[in-house]
Scaffold this active site. Structure first.
Site, PDB file in Angstrom:
ATOM      1  N   ASN A 487       0.778  -1.141  -0.051  1.00 14.26           N
ATOM      2  CA  ASN A 487      -0.212  -0.108  -0.018  1.00 14.26           C
ATOM      3  C   ASN A 487       1.017   1.192   0.299  1.00 14.26           C
ATOM      4  OD1 ASN A 487      -1.801   1.995   0.473  1.00 14.26           O
ATOM      5  ND2 ASN A 487      -3.038   0.789   1.818  1.00 14.26           N
ATOM      6  N   ASP A 488       0.983   1.722  -1.266  1.00  8.99           N
ATOM      7  CA  ASP A 488       2.237   3.069  -1.370  1.00  8.99           C
ATOM      8  C   ASP A 488       1.522   3.879  -0.557  1.00  8.99           C
ATOM      9  OD1 ASP A 488       3.906   2.266  -3.238  1.00  8.99           O
ATOM     10  OD2 ASP A 488       2.333   2.319  -4.961  1.00  8.99           O
ATOM     11  N   CYS A 489       0.457   4.176  -0.077  1.00  7.54           N
ATOM     12  CA  CYS A 489      -0.136   5.402   0.542  1.00  7.54           C
ATOM     13  C   CYS A 489      -0.032   5.196   2.092  1.00  7.54           C
ATOM     14  CB  CYS A 489      -1.501   5.631   0.039  1.00  7.54           C
ATOM     15  SG  CYS A 489      -1.449   5.897  -1.967  1.00  7.54           S
ATOM     16  N   ASN A 491       2.076   5.563   4.555  1.00 11.77           N
ATOM     17  CA  ASN A 491       3.375   5.851   5.026  1.00 11.77           C
ATOM     18  C   ASN A 491       3.534   6.409   6.447  1.00 11.77           C
ATOM     19  OD1 ASN A 491       2.469   7.950   2.201  1.00 11.77           O
ATOM     20  ND2 ASN A 491       3.446   5.950   2.187  1.00 11.77           N
TER      21      ASN A 491
END
Ligand code: BGC
Ligand code: NOJ
Length: 817
Positions: A487-489, A491
């Site tokens: 999940n790149d988002c 963070n």
């Protein structure tokens, strides 16, 4: 509502209205030259790299949409029209677009004239063919003009869009018109070793290469002044915007037809050529262009090239095909799943109508996952791809998140720090070995950071991938998430230790505390493959140590990664739980439910079933499973990009199609075939064709995301084509639902289907032999094989052992019960 239909016989989707909700595109090219083409002839071409070697210009996010392409205008009396409707948008008497395997055919009819345009990229070539057939269907003679039109891009697409102070002065063309020579070439070249050629196999009545001359001052491509006036200006571009346009005056008797072959090609001067010089100096070496054009200078040659392309696809798709009572299942498995997998192989996430081709190159995790969907089709290229990807790995096992296809070097602007990346390499390697039985890949010398002086065998890359997780554990013993995992988002290292100091709003960094339960699931799942690979290599101690680390991770997940009803998602920098019932929003996430169940963590303790029930209870919608619930309603800087999306979009509770098949696979792991099937069909393009007006993207391929139930446009898809969904759904349906699954020592047959299904037949090529499989489900169960007969002999268990030799036809009969 539908805007077309499937033609299964021809492996085509037939679009019957140009006014689709969004441009519905196709990809041409399987090797080095590629074009994107929409159902109204919009699109562009590039050679190898969509950013660096772009042949034709496209304006993303333009108004009107999709208004640049490779266009053919017909000027018939006062009427100007295009066979694909755009850009003149003249109402056609009939319109049809057929998107097939690597080709598209547009048929327009207007005022007794039929124009059929067939676009494709021939195998082994560096060009796109546009075959234009014109037929007079009226009872009167027709005299009309045809104007071709492409707008060249000045190669580097980023520079082309931004650096006008330079590139308004770089365009040059050479024109070669000749009745005897037959070709009209409009060539643009930079002062480099390559140029583009645009030719037609007929003598022309005029040409244009300067955009303003063709369109007219302040003109538009919907009604270029040259076309309106029915007369080319023979303009020669110098700087500004070079275009290519041929003018052909055509006369057709009633019933008569004529065909023209247009070629748009990429050409390199031989390497020993002098590159520097002006066009007039004759520095362009036309020989390679002439050779390219000579291959396609007649209708017969173009038709033969199209037949070759179709044969290529028939052969490729012949590797795996099924026949069942479900027409939609058959068409997806036999054609469209595999087609989309090949497109993701070629493009990774670089060029689509949602990816500009300049932002992203090849993704490390993306390409590793894509491989799971095409390794059975092109194992040799899969092998090469794995080694290319591995060569961008760093010595500590971490990896560049992306690399540029042309240079194959890691993208330093993006760097590394996505802590799931290394494990995907094991996933890809395991899939390759299971498919091919080729362990020799492990011995290949493979660089780190693209530096040949730093190289080890590929096995050592896998070792460092596995150890990377072990060397980066957080406070609970779970894997550190780094900048993000899948999940790149998410963070979780967007923190500030200093009170009052502003948070980092974007550009997540790494940190020692934030941990990912998802990576833990991956580690267990792919760690088991790593253990098997070690054992095969005779590395028993290493296998034992790795096995212990996996068991430890399973315990850790059960202790620190279970929330009572589902698997937790993560811990943030402050060691707060993410994806827990304790959270205000984002109580449950899909990713760890999928991967921890696939990894069978806590299966015997009932965790897997409970997690799947929670997914159904909290995340299910009629259009698919949303990524999390409840959506984040406010911005949480400490969670990064995820909460920057409005509720229901993208990673903030959108239906992220990519991880829906994880749930479907997970359901097969616990034997629930009915539910696995429901999850599969809910997002499957062929099954939702009827709601195209809601879904909006192409009904023959997956999109990355469908707006979730919290979004105003629930059910609307975005970002079609380049998504890991392609590989994962194919894996889901072929290996887990239909259950035909390559393994290290043979082919496992383990269907998990809806209990209403009577069975199916399949043809599967595996290690050079062809398996003809019949599955029967007389007791109407969801899972379980009671009998396996291979070439007449009953076999214990459900694995067909790999056989020596190739070219055999093997008959397999499977009884479920
Ligand atoms: C998107 C992600 C995507 C990432 C790629 C983000 O903005 O939400 O889906 O993976 O960009 O860089
Ligand atoms: C799209 C990216 O390409 C992929 O790598 C990522 O896993 C998903 N978005 C989820 O963020």
């Amino acid at each position: 509502m539908k805007f077309g239909h499937f033609d299964d016989q021809n492996k085509e989707y037939v679009i019957t209205s140009p006014r689709t909700p969004l441009p519905w595109i196709n990809y041409l090219g399987c090797e080095n030259f590629f074009s994107l083409v929409s159902n109204t002839c919009g699109g562009y071409s590039f050679y190898k790299d969509a950013k660096l070697l772009r042949l034709t210009r496209y304006r993303y996010n333009n108004v009107p949409y999709d208004s640049n392409g490779h266009y053919y205008y017909i000027k018939d009396g006062d009427t100007i029209w295009n066979p694909g409707w755009m850009p003149s948008k003249t109402e056609l008497d009939s319109y049809e677009c057929r998107h097939g395997m690597g080709y598209s055919v547009f048929t327009g009819v207007k005022n007794g004239l039929m124009a059929q345009l067939t676009d494709f990229v021939p195998m082994g070539s560096t060009c796109e063919i546009n075959k234009l057939t014109l037929k007079n269907t009226s009872d009167k003679k027709k005299d009309f003009s045809v104007f071709s039109y492409v707008e060249f891009c000045l190669w580097n697409a980023m520079d082309d869009m931004t650096n006008f102070q330079r590139n308004f002065s770089t365009g040059e063309v050479e024109i070669h018109v000749g009745g005897s020579q037959l070709f009209h070439k409009t060539e643009y070249r930079e002062r480099r070793n390559h140029y583009a050629v645009y030719a037609v196999n007929a003598s022309v009545d005029g040409f244009d290469t300067d955009r303003d001359s063709f369109l007219g001052a302040y003109g538009e491509n919907s009604a270029p002044s040259v076309v309106v006036n029915d007369q080319s200006k023979n303009s020669v571009a110098s700087g500004w915007a070079p275009v290519g346009s041929h003018h052909l005056k055509v006369a057709l008797e009633p019933g008569e037809e004529k065909t023209y072959i247009f070629v748009l090609g990429y050409v390199e001067n031989p390497v020993n050529e002098k590159w520097v010089g002006r066009a007039e100096d004759g520095i362009i070496n036309r020989a390679p262009a002439d050779a390219l054009l000579a291959r396609f200078d007649t209708t017969e040659k173009a038709d033969a090239a199209l037949a070759e392309l179709k044969a290529y696809w028939d052969k490729l798709l012949g590797h795996f095909s099924i026949s069942s009572s479900e027409e939609k299942l058959d068409r997806m498995v036999n054609v469209w799943h595999q087609y989309q997998c090949m497109v993701t192989f070629n493009m990774s996430r670089s060029a689509s109508y949602f990816e500009s081709g300049i932002g992203r190159g090849m993704g490390f995790r993306d390409s590793c996952q894509d491989l799971l969907g095409f390794v059975h089709l092109i194992p040799d290229r899969a092998r090469e791809r794995i080694l290319d990807i591995a060569a961008t790995q760093f010595e500590d096992g971490s990896a560049y998140h992306q690399y540029q296809p042309l240079t194959k070097k890691g993208n330093a602007d993006i760097g590394s720090g996505f802590n799931d990346d290394p494990l995907w390499l094991i996933a890809a390697a395991a899939a390759y070995i299971k498919e091919t039985g080729d362990y020799s890949i492990l011995d290949e010398s493979t660089p780190y950071d693209s530096d040949p002086s730093k190289a080890t065998d590929f096995m050592e890359h896998l070792r460092r991938s596995f150890n990377y997780t072990i060397n980066h554990l957080g406070p609970h013993g779970l894997p550190q998430i780094g900048r993000a995992d899948w999940n790149d988002c998410l963070n979780l290292n967007c923190f500030s230790e200093e009170p009052g100091e502003s948070f980092q709003t974007f550009g997540p960094s790494e940190g020692p505390n934030a941990e990912s339960v998802f990576i833990a699931g991956m580690f267990v799942k792919y760690g088991k493959d790593y253990v098997k690979i070690c054992r095969h290599k005779g590395l028993c101690d290493e296998a034992d140590t790795a096995q212990k680390a996996i068991e430890q991770m399973e315990k850790t997940v059960m202790d620190a990664g279970w929330d009572g009803e589902w698997y937790l998602r993560a811990y943030d920098h402050y060691k707060h739980k993410i994806g827990s019932k304790e959270c205000e929003d984002g109580k449950i996430f899909i990713e760890p439910q999928g991967f921890c169940v696939i990894a069978e963590i806590g299966k015997d303790e009932g965790l897997c079933l409970k997690a799947m029930q929670s997914v159904e209870k909290y995340l299910d919608t009629k259009y698919g499973i949303v990524l999390l619930q409840p959506p984040y309603h406010r911005y949480h800087v400490e969670l990064g990009e995820i909460s920057s999306y409005p509720p229901g979009y993208k990673e903030n509770a959108g239906i992220f199609c990519h991880n829906n098949p994880w749930i479907s696979i997970a359901e097969t792991v616990i034997g629930r075939g009915n539910r696995a099937w429901q999850v599969y069909t809910r997002t499957c393009p062929a099954y939702i064709e009827d709601i195209s007006e809601i879904h909006r993207t192409e009904p023959y391929v997956y999109s990355q995301m469908i707006a979730g139930k919290d979004a105003p446009n629930f059910g609307e898809a975005k970002n079609s084509w380049l998504t890991g969904t392609a590989a994962w759904t194919f894996l889901d349906v072929s290996q887990y639902i239909l259950g035909i699954r390559p393994d290290y020592d043979g082919l496992i047959i383990d269907p998990c289907i809806p209990d209403t299904m009577d069975g199916f037949t399949a043809k599967r090529k595996f290690r050079g032999n062809t398996y003809h499989i019949t599955v029967r489900n007389p007791a109407h169960v969801q899972k379980g094989v009671t009998k396996l007969i291979v070439d007449g002999a009953t076999i214990d268990g459900n694995m067909i052992p790999a056989i020596n030799g190739t070219g055999h036809d093997v008959t397999v009969e499977v009884t479920m019960g």
